[in-house]
Design a protein around this motif. Sequence first.
Motif, PDB file in Angstrom:
ATOM      1  N   CYS A   1     -13.129 -43.736 -11.052  1.00  0.00           N
ATOM      2  CA  CYS A   1     -13.686 -42.875 -10.018  1.00  0.00           C
ATOM      3  C   CYS A   1     -12.987 -41.520 -10.058  1.00  0.00           C
ATOM      4  O   CYS A   1     -11.890 -41.403 -10.625  1.00  0.00           O
ATOM      5  CB  CYS A   1     -13.544 -43.521  -8.640  1.00  0.00           C
ATOM      6  SG  CYS A   1     -11.866 -43.994  -8.206  1.00  0.00           S
ATOM      7  N   PRO A   2     -13.590 -40.495  -9.491  1.00  0.00           N
ATOM      8  CA  PRO A   2     -12.950 -39.175  -9.510  1.00  0.00           C
ATOM      9  C   PRO A   2     -11.696 -39.167  -8.642  1.00  0.00           C
ATOM     10  O   PRO A   2     -11.550 -40.005  -7.745  1.00  0.00           O
ATOM     11  CB  PRO A   2     -14.032 -38.253  -8.937  1.00  0.00           C
ATOM     12  CG  PRO A   2     -14.909 -39.143  -8.130  1.00  0.00           C
ATOM     13  CD  PRO A   2     -14.895 -40.470  -8.823  1.00  0.00           C
TER      14      PRO A   2
ATOM     15  N   GLU B   1     -11.572 -34.614  -5.451  1.00  0.00           N
ATOM     16  CA  GLU B   1     -12.694 -34.085  -6.220  1.00  0.00           C
ATOM     17  C   GLU B   1     -13.961 -34.886  -5.944  1.00  0.00           C
ATOM     18  O   GLU B   1     -13.910 -36.094  -5.736  1.00  0.00           O
ATOM     19  CB  GLU B   1     -12.373 -34.099  -7.722  1.00  0.00           C
ATOM     20  CG  GLU B   1     -11.212 -33.177  -8.108  1.00  0.00           C
ATOM     21  CD  GLU B   1     -10.972 -33.170  -9.603  1.00  0.00           C
ATOM     22  OE1 GLU B   1     -11.897 -33.567 -10.343  1.00  0.00           O
ATOM     23  OE2 GLU B   1      -9.859 -32.775 -10.019  1.00  0.00           O
ATOM     24  N   LYS B   2     -15.085 -34.199  -5.976  1.00  0.00           N
ATOM     25  CA  LYS B   2     -16.368 -34.837  -5.709  1.00  0.00           C
ATOM     26  C   LYS B   2     -16.970 -35.449  -6.960  1.00  0.00           C
ATOM     27  O   LYS B   2     -17.539 -36.544  -6.915  1.00  0.00           O
ATOM     28  CB  LYS B   2     -17.335 -33.811  -5.113  1.00  0.00           C
ATOM     29  CG  LYS B   2     -18.742 -34.345  -4.864  1.00  0.00           C
ATOM     30  CD  LYS B   2     -19.670 -33.252  -4.354  1.00  0.00           C
ATOM     31  CE  LYS B   2     -21.084 -33.772  -4.180  1.00  0.00           C
ATOM     32  NZ  LYS B   2     -22.014 -32.712  -3.722  1.00  0.00           N
ATOM     33  N   ASP B   3     -16.859 -34.750  -8.079  1.00  0.00           N
ATOM     34  CA  ASP B   3     -17.532 -35.170  -9.304  1.00  0.00           C
ATOM     35  C   ASP B   3     -16.612 -36.008 -10.176  1.00  0.00           C
ATOM     36  O   ASP B   3     -15.410 -35.746 -10.283  1.00  0.00           O
ATOM     37  CB  ASP B   3     -18.005 -33.953 -10.089  1.00  0.00           C
ATOM     38  CG  ASP B   3     -19.155 -33.237  -9.411  1.00  0.00           C
ATOM     39  OD1 ASP B   3     -19.852 -33.882  -8.597  1.00  0.00           O
ATOM     40  OD2 ASP B   3     -19.354 -32.033  -9.681  1.00  0.00           O
TER      41      ASP B   3
ATOM     42  N   ASP C   1     -17.192 -38.495 -14.049  1.00  0.00           N
ATOM     43  CA  ASP C   1     -17.875 -38.304 -15.320  1.00  0.00           C
ATOM     44  C   ASP C   1     -19.388 -38.382 -15.098  1.00  0.00           C
ATOM     45  O   ASP C   1     -19.869 -38.617 -13.991  1.00  0.00           O
ATOM     46  CB  ASP C   1     -17.388 -39.308 -16.365  1.00  0.00           C
ATOM     47  CG  ASP C   1     -17.718 -40.753 -16.008  1.00  0.00           C
ATOM     48  OD1 ASP C   1     -18.690 -40.994 -15.260  1.00  0.00           O
ATOM     49  OD2 ASP C   1     -17.003 -41.661 -16.464  1.00  0.00           O
ATOM     50  N   GLU C   2     -20.168 -38.187 -16.160  1.00  0.00           N
ATOM     51  CA  GLU C   2     -21.625 -38.093 -16.010  1.00  0.00           C
ATOM     52  C   GLU C   2     -22.230 -39.384 -15.471  1.00  0.00           C
ATOM     53  O   GLU C   2     -23.220 -39.356 -14.713  1.00  0.00           O
ATOM     54  CB  GLU C   2     -22.269 -37.744 -17.349  1.00  0.00           C
ATOM     55  CG  GLU C   2     -22.026 -38.775 -18.446  1.00  0.00           C
ATOM     56  CD  GLU C   2     -22.710 -38.392 -19.757  1.00  0.00           C
ATOM     57  OE1 GLU C   2     -23.946 -38.551 -19.818  1.00  0.00           O
ATOM     58  OE2 GLU C   2     -22.011 -37.941 -20.686  1.00  0.00           O
TER      59      GLU C   2
ATOM     60  N   ASN D   1     -21.570 -39.632 -11.662  1.00  0.00           N
ATOM     61  CA  ASN D   1     -22.442 -38.714 -10.934  1.00  0.00           C
ATOM     62  C   ASN D   1     -23.873 -39.253 -10.876  1.00  0.00           C
ATOM     63  O   ASN D   1     -24.557 -39.116  -9.852  1.00  0.00           O
ATOM     64  CB  ASN D   1     -22.429 -37.331 -11.589  1.00  0.00           C
ATOM     65  CG  ASN D   1     -21.069 -36.659 -11.483  1.00  0.00           C
ATOM     66  OD1 ASN D   1     -20.224 -37.056 -10.679  1.00  0.00           O
ATOM     67  ND2 ASN D   1     -20.834 -35.637 -12.308  1.00  0.00           N
ATOM     68  N   GLU D   2     -24.316 -39.884 -11.958  1.00  0.00           N
ATOM     69  CA  GLU D   2     -25.657 -40.472 -11.939  1.00  0.00           C
ATOM     70  C   GLU D   2     -25.725 -41.623 -10.944  1.00  0.00           C
ATOM     71  O   GLU D   2     -26.706 -41.764 -10.198  1.00  0.00           O
ATOM     72  CB  GLU D   2     -26.053 -40.965 -13.335  1.00  0.00           C
ATOM     73  CG  GLU D   2     -27.446 -41.584 -13.364  1.00  0.00           C
ATOM     74  CD  GLU D   2     -27.837 -42.127 -14.726  1.00  0.00           C
ATOM     75  OE1 GLU D   2     -28.938 -42.703 -14.829  1.00  0.00           O
ATOM     76  OE2 GLU D   2     -27.057 -41.977 -15.681  1.00  0.00           O
TER      77      GLU D   2
ATOM     78  N   ARG E   1     -23.861 -42.003  -8.274  1.00  0.00           N
ATOM     79  CA  ARG E   1     -23.757 -41.432  -6.925  1.00  0.00           C
ATOM     80  C   ARG E   1     -25.073 -40.795  -6.476  1.00  0.00           C
ATOM     81  O   ARG E   1     -25.496 -40.953  -5.319  1.00  0.00           O
ATOM     82  CB  ARG E   1     -22.648 -40.384  -6.918  1.00  0.00           C
ATOM     83  CG  ARG E   1     -22.401 -39.694  -5.571  1.00  0.00           C
ATOM     84  CD  ARG E   1     -21.632 -38.414  -5.780  1.00  0.00           C
ATOM     85  NE  ARG E   1     -22.363 -37.471  -6.630  1.00  0.00           N
ATOM     86  CZ  ARG E   1     -21.793 -36.502  -7.333  1.00  0.00           C
ATOM     87  NH1 ARG E   1     -20.478 -36.343  -7.309  1.00  0.00           N
ATOM     88  NH2 ARG E   1     -22.539 -35.692  -8.073  1.00  0.00           N
ATOM     89  N   ASP E   2     -25.747 -40.129  -7.380  1.00  0.00           N
ATOM     90  CA  ASP E   2     -26.930 -39.336  -7.009  1.00  0.00           C
ATOM     91  C   ASP E   2     -28.235 -40.126  -7.095  1.00  0.00           C
ATOM     92  O   ASP E   2     -29.159 -39.899  -6.315  1.00  0.00           O
ATOM     93  CB  ASP E   2     -27.039 -38.097  -7.892  1.00  0.00           C
ATOM     94  CG  ASP E   2     -25.843 -37.161  -7.739  1.00  0.00           C
ATOM     95  OD1 ASP E   2     -25.181 -37.220  -6.687  1.00  0.00           O
ATOM     96  OD2 ASP E   2     -25.574 -36.389  -8.689  1.00  0.00           O
TER      97      ASP E   2
END
Length: 607
Positions: A368-369, A373-375, A377-378, A381-382, A384-385
């Motif tokens: 996890c970040p 930090e919010k972001d 790795d890719e 983020n996928e 999460r979003d």
Amino acid sequence: RLAEAGRTVLLLEAGGKDQPFNYQVPCFHGNATEDASMRLDHYVRHYMDEDRQEKDPKYLRERDAGRDGVYYPRARTLGGCTAHYAMIIIRPHDSDWQTISDATEDASWAPREMDKYFSRVEHWQHDSAPTAGHGKAAWLPTRFASIIRLGREAITHHDPSIGEIAGDALFAYPKFLPFHFWNRPYFPLTSRWRARVDPNDLRILKRHGTGVILVPMAIDQKGRRAGTRERIEAGKVTGRLEVRMHCHVTELVFDETDPLRVVGVRYLPGERLYRADRDPSVFGQAGPAQEVRAKREVIISAGAYITPQLLMLSGIGPREELQRPEINIPVRVDLPGVGKNLQDRYEVGIVAQAKQVFPLLARATFQCPPEDEKDGDEFFNEWRDKFTGLYATNGAVIGFLARSSVAENDEPDLFIFGVPGAFTGYYTDWSKEAVEPPHDKWTWLLLKAHARFRGQVTLRSNDPLDPPLVDFNYFERDQDGVLTRGAEKDLQAMREGVGIIKRLLRGEQHQLPLHPDCMEGVDLESDEGIDKFVQDRAWGHHASCTCKIGGDDDKDAVLDPSFRVRGVKGLRVVDASVFPRIPGFFVVMPIYMIAEKAADAILTDAN
């Protein structure tokens, strides 16, 4: 379930309700086992004989760090070990229920009677025929990983390699579940295809099916793990379920006028009181002891280690154990079976090395970040979003059910599945090393169902905050040091399972060699080498059976068929310790099923 039926319930939880990303993100289940906010670190013995135990590299790492035993992750948090489990949901074998039905002469435990509890737990998120026996509207969401989405990810990253490994394995071991051409569904074809690889299809279970499978997982539509905690939170909506966190129960309370009637418990409030952690500096300070009493009864669900410990601390257990000079606990009920019959599965991981780093995983951190930090790795983020992608899975790509030559009841007893990474068992800091780059490692995991060893949980001291001593007694030997017949059968089954994995590694077009570092010193080319590898390096993580259900004529039976503790009133046990024999391949679904059955039994008695 009790609260929904109108009963008032108090749940005492020794841990908290932390919800780090390691809890939320399915792919981080390995990290969750060692997350400082949730972990409960037990260190156990596979062998009491030091010469045998020290052949395990996992044990040597712990011994060199001053810890006595092999790391065995448990969880100190609401929901218990479902906070870190791999979310694999497999229907237990029919013989698991028939064993209890035969022992107790109670037909309500018969396999077809127990099927309804599977349906009462599961919310299968795919189409299926009614005869498949899936639950459609219950509380535990289950599904397969989206092959199409994962395939799209692989194409995006120009990575056919993981798909090639899975395809090679299928060609190397072309076994298929016994799904007949007349079986429904016929359409759509995607639903029919899923049914052909579904290990939880009731028709496959009845046919004792073996072959290639996809691995069902308990992950909801938002890409988050699903389990006990989520069920508890839903139950709180009734207003009749109270959950108290950071309450470590230390003993049972008995009626002043009836010394065999349990009327409540005593507990210590405080965080991280139980001394099961690799870092003693985190142990908290207890507040004043508290007592709470039940209007009807007390139910213990503390797991295969702490449930027998709590019974023994309260004077319920083997007389010879309670009267040891260093223990010296007055015997209230002499129940010889408490803490005995400890069971688990044998599991080994065989790590291979790909020709190159998997392009799909090249930029994956499996972390996890940082907190500020919010972001990430890719893939994070996928997840999460969009609630999708690699991190919305448990990592299991393909699996196989197999039957060894020594399997009982003609049921499959070997479960094999493949994952990227290096998984050779549990040891302190294993979760970081398993996913360290370079990402060129592939592990085939082998689980042996219905292992025949029998271990024991005993008291370390009469201090309720000291974890017990746990001896699994792997690959039992007689007084002459010769493997027992049961141990020989288990070793034979594991040898055959390793043989299947060797076929998978050879593949049809791409051969995968053993990883030179992870498998250093391992010989899988001879039976002797395989036997040594299995005996030295096997592990487990489904501890169970230490307070077994049994018949009136079984002196080691701790519970009756309605989960009541024998010899006392007002007390039941409902957790992994109740089974007389470890069920199926993965223990979580059987536990969910017996919990549903226990709710029925409790409500029947209450009414």
